[in-house]
Design a protein around this motif. Structure first.
Motif, PDB file in Angstrom:
ATOM      1  N   ILE A  30      36.404  41.307  33.476  1.00  0.00           N
ATOM      2  CA  ILE A  30      35.482  41.731  34.539  1.00  0.00           C
ATOM      3  C   ILE A  30      36.263  42.486  35.608  1.00  0.00           C
ATOM      4  O   ILE A  30      37.324  42.038  36.043  1.00  0.00           O
ATOM      5  N   ASP A  31      35.711  43.636  36.035  1.00  0.00           N
ATOM      6  CA  ASP A  31      36.232  44.295  37.228  1.00  0.00           C
ATOM      7  C   ASP A  31      35.048  44.600  38.143  1.00  0.00           C
ATOM      8  O   ASP A  31      33.947  44.145  37.891  1.00  0.00           O
ATOM      9  N   ASP A  32      35.269  45.338  39.194  1.00  0.00           N
ATOM     10  CA  ASP A  32      34.211  45.545  40.194  1.00  0.00           C
ATOM     11  C   ASP A  32      32.965  46.234  39.653  1.00  0.00           C
ATOM     12  O   ASP A  32      31.869  46.007  40.163  1.00  0.00           O
ATOM     13  N   LEU A  33      33.097  47.082  38.638  1.00  0.00           N
ATOM     14  CA  LEU A  33      31.951  47.876  38.191  1.00  0.00           C
ATOM     15  C   LEU A  33      31.605  47.739  36.713  1.00  0.00           C
ATOM     16  O   LEU A  33      30.683  48.393  36.237  1.00  0.00           O
ATOM     17  N   GLY A  47      28.269  46.510  44.457  1.00  0.00           N
ATOM     18  CA  GLY A  47      27.896  45.485  45.420  1.00  0.00           C
ATOM     19  C   GLY A  47      27.872  44.073  44.859  1.00  0.00           C
ATOM     20  O   GLY A  47      27.823  43.110  45.617  1.00  0.00           O
ATOM     21  N   ILE A  48      27.908  43.923  43.539  1.00  0.00           N
ATOM     22  CA  ILE A  48      27.921  42.582  42.950  1.00  0.00           C
ATOM     23  C   ILE A  48      29.319  41.973  43.098  1.00  0.00           C
ATOM     24  O   ILE A  48      29.474  40.803  43.429  1.00  0.00           O
ATOM     25  N   ILE A  49      30.339  42.805  42.850  1.00  0.00           N
ATOM     26  CA  ILE A  49      31.735  42.411  43.058  1.00  0.00           C
ATOM     27  C   ILE A  49      32.378  43.491  43.902  1.00  0.00           C
ATOM     28  O   ILE A  49      32.200  44.678  43.642  1.00  0.00           O
ATOM     29  N   LYS A  50      33.107  43.083  44.915  1.00  0.00           N
ATOM     30  CA  LYS A  50      33.802  44.066  45.751  1.00  0.00           C
ATOM     31  C   LYS A  50      35.225  43.586  45.953  1.00  0.00           C
ATOM     32  O   LYS A  50      35.448  42.498  46.484  1.00  0.00           O
ATOM     33  N   GLU A  51      36.172  44.404  45.493  1.00  0.00           N
ATOM     34  CA  GLU A  51      37.599  44.098  45.590  1.00  0.00           C
ATOM     35  C   GLU A  51      37.900  42.708  45.038  1.00  0.00           C
ATOM     36  O   GLU A  51      38.679  41.948  45.602  1.00  0.00           O
ATOM     37  N   GLY A  52      37.252  42.382  43.915  1.00  0.00           N
ATOM     38  CA  GLY A  52      37.502  41.115  43.249  1.00  0.00           C
ATOM     39  C   GLY A  52      36.739  39.930  43.785  1.00  0.00           C
ATOM     40  O   GLY A  52      36.830  38.836  43.245  1.00  0.00           O
ATOM     41  N   VAL A  53      35.966  40.123  44.832  1.00  0.00           N
ATOM     42  CA  VAL A  53      35.176  39.038  45.411  1.00  0.00           C
ATOM     43  C   VAL A  53      33.762  39.115  44.852  1.00  0.00           C
ATOM     44  O   VAL A  53      33.105  40.153  44.958  1.00  0.00           O
ATOM     45  N   ILE A  54      33.315  38.037  44.246  1.00  0.00           N
ATOM     46  CA  ILE A  54      31.950  38.000  43.700  1.00  0.00           C
ATOM     47  C   ILE A  54      30.983  37.773  44.854  1.00  0.00           C
ATOM     48  O   ILE A  54      31.011  36.736  45.507  1.00  0.00           O
ATOM     49  N   LEU A 105      39.175  34.652  29.996  1.00  0.00           N
ATOM     50  CA  LEU A 105      38.545  35.432  31.056  1.00  0.00           C
ATOM     51  C   LEU A 105      39.620  36.126  31.853  1.00  0.00           C
ATOM     52  O   LEU A 105      40.592  35.506  32.277  1.00  0.00           O
ATOM     53  N   THR A 106      39.465  37.440  32.047  1.00  0.00           N
ATOM     54  CA  THR A 106      40.357  38.179  32.925  1.00  0.00           C
ATOM     55  C   THR A 106      39.533  38.877  33.980  1.00  0.00           C
ATOM     56  O   THR A 106      38.461  39.399  33.697  1.00  0.00           O
ATOM     57  N   ILE A 107      40.018  38.862  35.183  1.00  0.00           N
ATOM     58  CA  ILE A 107      39.371  39.573  36.280  1.00  0.00           C
ATOM     59  C   ILE A 107      40.454  40.387  36.957  1.00  0.00           C
ATOM     60  O   ILE A 107      41.373  39.838  37.555  1.00  0.00           O
ATOM     61  N   GLY A 108      40.346  41.717  36.825  1.00  0.00           N
ATOM     62  CA  GLY A 108      41.356  42.596  37.389  1.00  0.00           C
ATOM     63  C   GLY A 108      41.064  42.887  38.850  1.00  0.00           C
ATOM     64  O   GLY A 108      40.119  43.592  39.155  1.00  0.00           O
ATOM     65  N   CYS A 109      41.860  42.308  39.726  1.00  0.00           N
ATOM     66  CA  CYS A 109      41.643  42.550  41.152  1.00  0.00           C
ATOM     67  C   CYS A 109      42.884  42.118  41.923  1.00  0.00           C
ATOM     68  O   CYS A 109      43.759  41.438  41.407  1.00  0.00           O
ATOM     69  N   LYS A 110      42.911  42.505  43.179  1.00  0.00           N
ATOM     70  CA  LYS A 110      44.017  42.107  44.038  1.00  0.00           C
ATOM     71  C   LYS A 110      43.871  40.667  44.479  1.00  0.00           C
ATOM     72  O   LYS A 110      44.836  39.966  44.725  1.00  0.00           O
ATOM     73  N   ARG A 111      42.629  40.221  44.622  1.00  0.00           N
ATOM     74  CA  ARG A 111      42.395  38.829  44.997  1.00  0.00           C
ATOM     75  C   ARG A 111      41.127  38.368  44.294  1.00  0.00           C
ATOM     76  O   ARG A 111      40.264  39.166  43.929  1.00  0.00           O
TER      77      ARG A 111
END
Length: 83
Positions: free
Chosen positions: A7-10, A37-44, A74-80
């Protein structure tokens, strides 16, 4: 069977792997867009919409939800990450 969810932001990607004699083989793959808007910079920010996008991706590759005893990576590519 093994399942992977990235999962990433888009967008999100889901794969299903099947074990063969010499390792695992990709048996199913799907990619789905996630609305801005669902995920922004890794924040759900919208858990319900993200869950709907994941269910949509799973249903469109016609796999069953992973049961207990099956593995899901599960991988989530984000800074936080904030769940």
């Amino acid at each position: 069977e093994k399942f992977g969810l990235d999962i990433d932001d888009l967008s999100l990607r889901i794969v299903k792997l099947e074990k063969k004699q010499k390792g695992f083989v990709l048996s199913s793959f799907n990619e789905a867009d996630i609305a801005p808007g669902i995920i922004k910079e890794g924040v759900i920010l919208d858990e319900n919409s993200l869950a709907k996008a994941i269910v949509f991706a799973i249903r469109n590759i016609k796999i069953e939800y992973p049961d207990r005893g099956k593995s899901l990576l599960l991988t989530i590519g984000c800074k936080r990450l904030c769940l």
